[in-house]
Design an enzyme around this catalytic site. Structure first.
Site, short mmCIF file in Angstrom:
data_model
loop_
_atom_site.label_atom_id
_atom_site.label_comp_id
_atom_site.label_asym_id
_atom_site.label_seq_id
_atom_site.Cartn_x
_atom_site.Cartn_y
_atom_site.Cartn_z
N ARG A 8 0.84 -1.20 0.00
CA ARG A 8 0.00 0.00 0.00
C ARG A 8 0.87 1.26 0.00
O ARG A 8 0.36 2.36 0.08
CB ARG A 8 -0.90 0.02 1.23
CG ARG A 8 -1.98 -1.04 1.21
CD ARG A 8 -2.93 -0.88 2.41
NE ARG A 8 -3.85 -1.98 2.46
CZ ARG A 8 -3.90 -2.87 3.45
NH1 ARG A 8 -3.08 -2.77 4.47
NH2 ARG A 8 -4.78 -3.84 3.42
N LYS A 12 6.38 3.41 -3.18
CA LYS A 12 6.78 2.23 -3.96
C LYS A 12 5.94 2.12 -5.23
O LYS A 12 6.47 1.81 -6.30
CB LYS A 12 6.65 0.95 -3.13
CG LYS A 12 7.73 0.77 -2.11
CD LYS A 12 7.61 -0.58 -1.42
CE LYS A 12 8.67 -0.72 -0.35
NZ LYS A 12 8.61 -2.05 0.30
N ASP A 72 10.79 -6.37 -0.83
CA ASP A 72 11.25 -6.14 0.53
C ASP A 72 12.59 -5.46 0.39
O ASP A 72 13.48 -5.95 -0.32
CB ASP A 72 11.36 -7.42 1.36
CG ASP A 72 11.42 -7.10 2.85
OD1 ASP A 72 10.59 -6.29 3.31
OD2 ASP A 72 12.30 -7.62 3.53
N PHE A 152 11.34 8.89 -0.85
CA PHE A 152 10.59 8.61 0.37
C PHE A 152 11.49 7.79 1.30
O PHE A 152 12.60 7.40 0.94
CB PHE A 152 9.28 7.86 0.06
CG PHE A 152 9.46 6.49 -0.53
CD1 PHE A 152 9.38 5.36 0.25
CD2 PHE A 152 9.73 6.33 -1.88
CE1 PHE A 152 9.54 4.09 -0.29
CE2 PHE A 152 9.89 5.07 -2.43
CZ PHE A 152 9.81 3.95 -1.64
#
Length: 193
Positions: A8, A12, A72, A152
């Site tokens: 979410r 990304k 990840d 981010f």
């Protein structure tokens, strides 16, 4: 190609949209369960997320997809024994990202080497096949303080090797040529072609 991104995280989703142009992405639905990530290694977490999301989507998905892509990734700082590493997203829970960045810098031992790397493992779980993983990393060091508002997460802390600016200061176009996520994405693209 239509892919469900097992995340979410808006940052990304934006980055993958830039890196994998021509791919239509669906973000993990807000009303879907949280995706577990309980592994000790990036690869473990990426595979766990991709297979969980694929299995859930098979039962509850609202539109057909070719497969599920999960990521990840994290910042591994040598002076912090590789931390926050796989715990990067869960480091200093309850703090906003800027406060997390400052907390991480405060944990650095005085005079310690500032070498670090960003690591990314992508897991691709096609709807009709076995999952596979692709990795990418970029070496660099920590800046003495957060700089820049691009990107981010830990981007304002990380200075990639060969540059004087952080990922938070570099343009998105430059970052996408050398980031850990771009390197893993290139490997993914080569494999699915």
């Amino acid at each position: 190609m239509k892919i469900l991104l097992a995340s979410r995280n808006a940052g990304k989703l934006r980055e993958f949209g830039e890196l994998l142009q021509g791919v239509e992405f669906l973000a993990w639905p807000a009303d879907a369960p949280d995706i577990p990530e309980e592994g000790a290694f990036f690869q473990d977490n990426a595979l766990q997320k991709a297979t969980f999301a694929r299995d859930w989507w098979r039962r509850h998905g609202t539109s057909p997809v070719d497969g599920v892509l999960s990521d990840d990734s994290g910042l591994c700082v040598d002076a912090l024994w590789g931390g926050p590493g796989v715990l990067s997203a869960r480091f200093a829970p309850g703090l906003a990202q800027d406060a997390k960045n400052r907390r991480l810098l405060a944990l650095m031992p005085p005079g310690a080497a500032r070498s670090a790397r960003f690591v990314c493992v992508l897991a691709w779980a096609p709807m009709d096949g076995d999952p596979v993983t692709f990795g990418g990393s970029v070496e660099g060091h920590l800046a003495p303080e957060p700089r820049g508002s691009q990107g981010f997460g830990y981007d304002p802390l990380f200075v990639p090797e060969g540059y004087g600016q952080t990922f938070g200061e570099l343009s998105s176009a430059v970052k996408q040529t050398l980031s850990h996520r771009s390197r893993a994405s290139r490997a993914f693209l080569e494999a699915v072609r």
